[in-house]
Design an enzyme around this catalytic site. Structure first.
Site, PDB file in Angstrom:
ATOM      1  N   ASP A 103       0.916  -1.244  -0.156  1.00  0.00           N
ATOM      2  CA  ASP A 103      -0.097  -0.039   0.123  1.00  0.00           C
ATOM      3  C   ASP A 103       0.931   1.080  -0.085  1.00  0.00           C
ATOM      4  O   ASP A 103       1.955   1.372   0.866  1.00  0.00           O
ATOM      5  CB  ASP A 103      -0.846  -0.102   1.297  1.00  0.00           C
ATOM      6  CG  ASP A 103      -1.965   0.977   1.199  1.00  0.00           C
ATOM      7  OD1 ASP A 103      -2.379   1.518   0.185  1.00  0.00           O
ATOM      8  OD2 ASP A 103      -2.468   1.342   2.209  1.00  0.00           O
ATOM      9  N   GLY A 124      -7.613   8.220   6.870  1.00  0.00           N
ATOM     10  CA  GLY A 124      -7.684   8.426   8.431  1.00  0.00           C
ATOM     11  C   GLY A 124      -9.296   8.399   9.040  1.00  0.00           C
ATOM     12  O   GLY A 124     -10.040   8.311   8.091  1.00  0.00           O
TER      13      GLY A 124
END
Ligand code: G3H
Ligand code: 13P
Ligand code: ZN
Length: 309
Positions: free
Chosen positions: A82, A179
């Site tokens: 990632d 987030g």
């Protein structure tokens, strides 16, 4: 260990018009939670590992844990880097057996992004691994690296980018953010108009949605009711995310929701069981709760009869 490439999983996703969920993992409990949930529902998954996860757990540990997990299940699993930030990191994980990497050159000028991505594609082609590129700036961690004003992917650039790089899939920015603090106001709208244009330009390329955590309100409540202090966290609802699938999204990235679920279960467990001190008790509870969350995501985005609330 027989791992799949993401390319192979996208064939499944295209055939069924569904998305493959990519879950970030960095320890045994998360790997077990994700793989057992997916196996129970019979859908493929991507285990993705960030540079931070690699630094935390070290590749030999992660690969052995994944090898063990894959040996006990039947569904196809891909192992993906990632947000790879350099050719060297991509090479390192490909040499370690990853079947897919993301090279994130989205903060670079267009030509530099193409040159870096092409270098990674050329290396990955030697092992048959897949490569995810990125255009646009996904909110949360990428804005500060970028000089661009627009956060969204420019649909007029995608065709040239995929043709010149040869990427397998493309991460795009349509308004999601990384987030737990994605937005300042609830009920965010994504730019499905941009997604539609991108899909029209490159209909054969699987598109990837980063920043796809919903910031599960129940887990937030549990955390804050048991001593936590996570205020003003807001994600994107699963019903909004699900609308991206008919428009070409084939990979949905989820990390923050797993972190929140793990934390919620730990906090609740410690408050309910103040006498416990055996890690198997509280880590087992966290693993079980993450597994339920993963099943919920797979039901929303991957199983053939979607169940979105
Ligand atoms: O997109 C970022 C992922 O959530 C990985 O986060 O770099 O903290 O492991 P990390
Ligand atoms: P979230 O922070 O929304 O889970 O996004 C994860 C992600 O995009 C990983 O690449
Ligand atoms: Zn991401």
């Amino acid at each position: 260990m027989k791992l799949s490439t993401t390319k192979e999983l996208f064939v499944w996703a295209n055939k069924h018009q569904r998305a493959v969920c990519a879950f970030n993992v960095n320890n045994m409990e998360l790997i077990q939670a994700v793989t057992t949930a997916a196996d129970e529902l019979g859908v493929p998954i991507i285990l993705q590992i960030s540079k931070g996860a690699r630094n935390y757990a070290q590749l030999p540990y992660l690969m052995k844990l994944i090898e063990a997990a894959v040996s006990t299940i039947k569904i196809p699993v891909a192992v993906h880097l990632d947000h790879g930030d350099s050719f060297e990191l991509c090479k390192e994980v490909l040499d370690a057996g990853f079947t897919s990497v993301m090279i994130d050159g989205s903060h670079l000028p267009f030509e530099d992004n193409i040159a870096l991505t092409k270098k990674v594609v050329d290396y990955a082609n030697k092992t048959g691994a897949s490569v995810e590129g990125e255009l646009g700036t996904i909110g949360g961690i990428e804005e500060e690296k970028s000089n661009e004003k627009s956060l969204y992917t420019d649909p007029t650039t995608v065709k040239e980018y995929v043709e010149r790089t040869g990427v397998t899939s493309l991460a795009i920015s349509i308004g999601t953010a990384h987030g737990a603090f994605k937005y300042t106001t609830p009920d965010p709208q994504l730019r499905f108009d941009i997604l539609e244009q991108i899909n029209r330009e490159i209909p054969h390329i699987p598109l990837v949605l980063h920043g796809a955590s919903s910031v599960t309100p129940a887990d937030l409540d549990t955390i804050n009711a048991h001593g936590g202090q996570i205020k003003n966290a807001i994600g994107v609802s699963e019903s909004v995310l699900a609308k991206s699938i008919p428009l070409g999204i084939r990979k949905i990235n989820i990390d923050s929701d797993l972190r929140l679920a793990f934390t919620a279960a730990l906090r609740a467990h410690f408050v309910a069981n103040p006498e416990h001190f055996d890690p198997r008790q509280y880590l087992g509870a966290a693993r079980a709760h993450v597994s339920e969350l993963v099943k919920h995501k797979l039901l929303a985005f991957s199983v053939l009869s979607p169940q979105v609330a």
